[in-house]
Design a protein around this motif. Structure first.
Motif, short mmCIF file in Angstrom:
data_model
loop_
_atom_site.label_atom_id
_atom_site.label_comp_id
_atom_site.label_asym_id
_atom_site.label_seq_id
_atom_site.Cartn_x
_atom_site.Cartn_y
_atom_site.Cartn_z
N ALA A 91 3.86 6.85 3.63
CA ALA A 91 3.68 5.05 3.85
C ALA A 91 3.66 4.95 2.63
CB ALA A 91 2.68 4.80 5.13
N VAL A 92 5.06 3.84 2.31
CA VAL A 92 4.54 2.82 1.64
C VAL A 92 5.20 2.32 1.80
CG1 VAL A 92 6.90 3.77 -0.02
CG2 VAL A 92 5.42 2.62 -0.95
N GLY A 93 4.91 0.79 2.06
CA GLY A 93 5.14 -0.66 2.00
C GLY A 93 3.80 -1.71 2.11
N ALA A 94 4.27 -3.26 2.45
CA ALA A 94 3.83 -3.99 1.93
C ALA A 94 3.99 -4.63 3.24
CB ALA A 94 4.87 -4.99 1.14
N ASP A 118 -2.07 -0.50 7.43
CA ASP A 118 -0.99 -1.12 8.73
C ASP A 118 0.35 -0.57 8.41
OD1 ASP A 118 -1.98 -4.09 9.35
OD2 ASP A 118 -2.02 -4.21 6.74
N VAL A 119 -0.01 -0.30 6.79
CA VAL A 119 1.52 1.14 6.67
C VAL A 119 1.31 2.73 7.09
CG1 VAL A 119 2.23 -0.19 3.88
CG2 VAL A 119 0.60 1.80 4.36
N VAL A 120 0.13 2.60 7.87
CA VAL A 120 0.25 4.08 7.84
C VAL A 120 0.82 3.75 9.45
CG1 VAL A 120 -1.42 5.77 9.01
CG2 VAL A 120 -0.96 5.13 6.47
N LEU A 139 8.72 -1.61 5.25
CA LEU A 139 9.08 0.25 4.59
C LEU A 139 10.67 0.24 4.26
CD1 LEU A 139 7.18 1.51 8.89
CD2 LEU A 139 5.90 0.80 5.97
N ASN A 140 9.37 1.67 2.74
CA ASN A 140 10.35 1.87 1.45
C ASN A 140 10.92 3.68 2.17
OD1 ASN A 140 9.78 -0.69 0.80
ND2 ASN A 140 11.01 -0.35 -0.09
N ASP A 141 11.95 3.63 1.49
CA ASP A 141 11.73 5.95 1.18
C ASP A 141 11.00 6.01 0.22
OD1 ASP A 141 13.25 7.80 0.59
OD2 ASP A 141 14.14 6.92 -0.06
N ILE A 142 10.22 6.87 -0.17
CA ILE A 142 9.36 7.40 -0.96
C ILE A 142 10.49 7.05 -2.45
CG2 ILE A 142 7.47 8.24 -2.10
CD1 ILE A 142 6.22 8.27 1.05
N SER A 143 11.02 8.37 -1.88
CA SER A 143 12.36 8.80 -2.70
C SER A 143 12.93 8.43 -3.72
CB SER A 143 13.00 9.84 -2.61
OG SER A 143 14.26 9.77 -1.88
N SER A 144 13.36 7.65 -3.07
CA SER A 144 14.44 6.29 -3.88
C SER A 144 14.20 5.04 -3.76
CB SER A 144 16.09 5.96 -2.85
OG SER A 144 15.32 5.49 -1.59
N GLY A 145 12.98 4.59 -2.97
CA GLY A 145 12.57 3.13 -3.21
C GLY A 145 13.19 1.80 -1.94
N CYS A 146 14.28 2.67 -1.87
CA CYS A 146 14.88 1.58 -0.35
C CYS A 146 14.34 1.28 0.10
CB CYS A 146 16.61 2.52 -0.14
SG CYS A 146 17.15 2.71 -1.49
N PRO A 147 14.36 0.04 1.23
CA PRO A 147 13.61 -0.36 2.20
C PRO A 147 13.94 0.71 3.75
CG PRO A 147 15.03 -1.81 1.38
CD PRO A 147 15.59 -1.07 0.14
N ILE A 148 13.55 0.53 4.30
CA ILE A 148 13.93 1.53 5.49
C ILE A 148 14.26 0.71 6.94
CG2 ILE A 148 14.40 3.28 4.56
CD1 ILE A 148 11.35 4.75 5.18
N ALA A 149 12.81 -0.14 7.06
CA ALA A 149 12.36 -1.03 7.70
C ALA A 149 11.77 -2.45 7.68
CB ALA A 149 11.48 -0.23 8.57
N ALA A 170 1.07 -1.84 -0.26
CA ALA A 170 0.14 -0.08 -0.18
C ALA A 170 0.97 1.55 0.00
CB ALA A 170 -1.26 0.32 1.68
N TYR A 171 0.28 1.95 -0.74
CA TYR A 171 0.75 3.67 -0.69
C TYR A 171 -0.16 4.82 -0.43
CZ TYR A 171 2.86 7.70 -2.07
OH TYR A 171 3.42 9.47 -2.79
N ILE A 172 0.28 5.28 1.13
CA ILE A 172 -0.69 6.56 1.49
C ILE A 172 -0.33 8.12 1.04
CG2 ILE A 172 -1.84 7.69 3.44
CD1 ILE A 172 -3.50 5.75 2.61
N PRO A 173 0.08 8.35 0.17
CA PRO A 173 0.96 9.53 0.18
C PRO A 173 0.95 10.84 1.36
CG PRO A 173 -0.71 8.93 -1.93
CD PRO A 173 -0.82 8.35 -0.73
N SER A 174 -0.69 10.68 1.73
CA SER A 174 -0.02 12.03 2.71
C SER A 174 0.52 11.69 4.10
CB SER A 174 -1.57 12.10 3.17
OG SER A 174 -1.96 11.10 3.69
#
Ligand code: NAD
Length: 344
Positions: A86-89, A322-324, A113-123, A79-83
């Motif tokens: 929060a992006v991840g699975a 979940d992602v929020v 969870l991922n960084d939105i700008s680069s896509g890299c996993p952060i958690a 899921a991705y919630i722009p506001s």
């Protein structure tokens, strides 16, 4: 969607605490819990996620899964919630017979969870607690919207979800006077009452049987077991006008006739319910869906319109929630430098 200033600011905030692209944070279940997110926080975060979902400000494909045996599933829930940045699975399993076979929970899982700008996993974090918390939050936010003046609540299933549902019920249903609980296992009912009664001011009553509980309560929920063939434990003739029924175990517990004849059948995600229907979870056919839970909370569609309506609101669980909640946990872990840093 483009990378905007908001996304860059979020990346810079994370970069002050974590080397994006080189490492990520791993959080155990205990570390997740230790972040101190309260039931009130989970309700607020979950409400935000549901409203974004209702306003269609999200991306969340229906769960895809694998099924090593009959009646079990693994689901990938992106899921991705722009506001909320929060992006991840979430990657979860549902093994209904784990408690009896292995003394293990029906549901475990991990959230990435991922960084939105680069896509890299952060958690990467244990998602058992998130699932245990956001699920009753969804049920009880829907209950608040559909039946805010309810004085009686009935909970079927007194396991992990049942316990949390009863705890959350008093937070949104402020006029509750009695809570009935029922489980096929006597010790599960005793355990719920032992754990929850000291924490809440509403009397919890051990139900005698499903009929008594159904006939005694305005709002009802079930968290038992998800199987393809409905058990129809609650007979349709016990259900009456004006009740609000909120299953989190799909179609299994209730007579399918009830969902079909309800004045409104609301679900958290139409796409998800169509998917479960295609997987064979509604052998009598999917009831006609009135709207989505998030649409009701966002005011896009109507929930209850009069006291006579029989309403079923079935929530199977959405990754947007979940992602929020997960992103808030990560934010607190980064601020407090909690968790194990894992090299990518
Ligand atoms: N909708 C969602 O988002 C969501 C999220 C998590 C779990 N779930 C579902 O919620 C359900 C409960 O999960 P849990 O983690 O609390 O499981 P659990 O094993 O901890 O508890 C289930 C309880 O239901 C009881 N039970 C089983 N059949 C019953 C019946 N016929 N009548 C009364 N009680 C009965 C069991 O004795 C047990 O105490 C599962 O079906 C799970 O898949 C849904």
């Amino acid at each position: 969607m483009k990378i905007n200033a908001d996304i860059i600011a979020d990346r810079n905030w994370i970069l002050e605490k974590l080397e994006i692209g080189k490492e990520m944070v791993y959080l155990t279940k205990k570390e997740v819990i230790d972040m101190g997110i309260t039931e009130e926080d989970v309700l607020n975060l979950t409400k935000d996620a549901l409203i974004e979902h209702g306003k269609k400000e999200y991306e969340m494909p229906a769960k895809i899964g694998v099924h090593p045996f009959e009646e079990v599933f693994f689901h990938a829930m992106p899921a991705y919630i722009p506001s909320k940045k929060a992006v991840g699975a979430k990657w979860i399993e549902c093994y209904p017979f784990n408690p009896s076979k292995f003394s293990l929970p029906q549901t475990t899982g991990l959230l990435i969870l991922n960084d939105i700008s680069s896509g890299c996993p952060i958690a990467l974090m244990d998602s058992t607690w998130i699932t245990a918390m956001r699920t009753p939050a969804v049920t009880m936010l829907a209950a608040e919207a559909l039946h805010p003046d309810a004085e009686t609540f009935g909970m079927f299933g007194c396991g992990i979800q049942g316990i949390e549902h009863v705890k959350y019920s008093v937070r949104t249903l402020k006029k509750l006077k009695k809570i009935y609980v029922y489980d096929t296992k006597e010790e599960a009912m005793d355990n719920l009452i032992r754990e929850v009664q000291p924490k809440i001011g509403v009397e919890i009553i051990k139900g005698k049987n499903p009929e008594q509980v159904t006939k005694s309560c305005e709002v009802l929920s079930s968290a038992t077991i998800i199987l393809k063939e409905p058990h129809a434990v609650v007979k349709d003739e016990w259900v009456s006008k004006g009740q609000t029924i909120l299953p989190c175990d799909l179609n299994t517990f209730w007579d399918p006739v009830t969902s079909k004849r309800a004045d409104k059948y609301i679900v958290d995600s139409i796409e998800e319910f169509e998917l479960f229907n295609n997987m064979g979870y509604f052998p009598d056919g999917l009831p006609k869906i009135s709207c989505e839970t998030g649409e009701m909370l966002a005011g896009v569609n109507k929930g209850r319109e009069n006291k006579e309506e029989l309403i079923v609101c079935s929530n199977i669980g959405m990754a947007v929630c979940d992602v929020v909640v997960g992103r808030e946990i990560l934010n607190r872990a980064l601020v407090n430098n909690v968790g194990t840093r894992l090299e990518l």
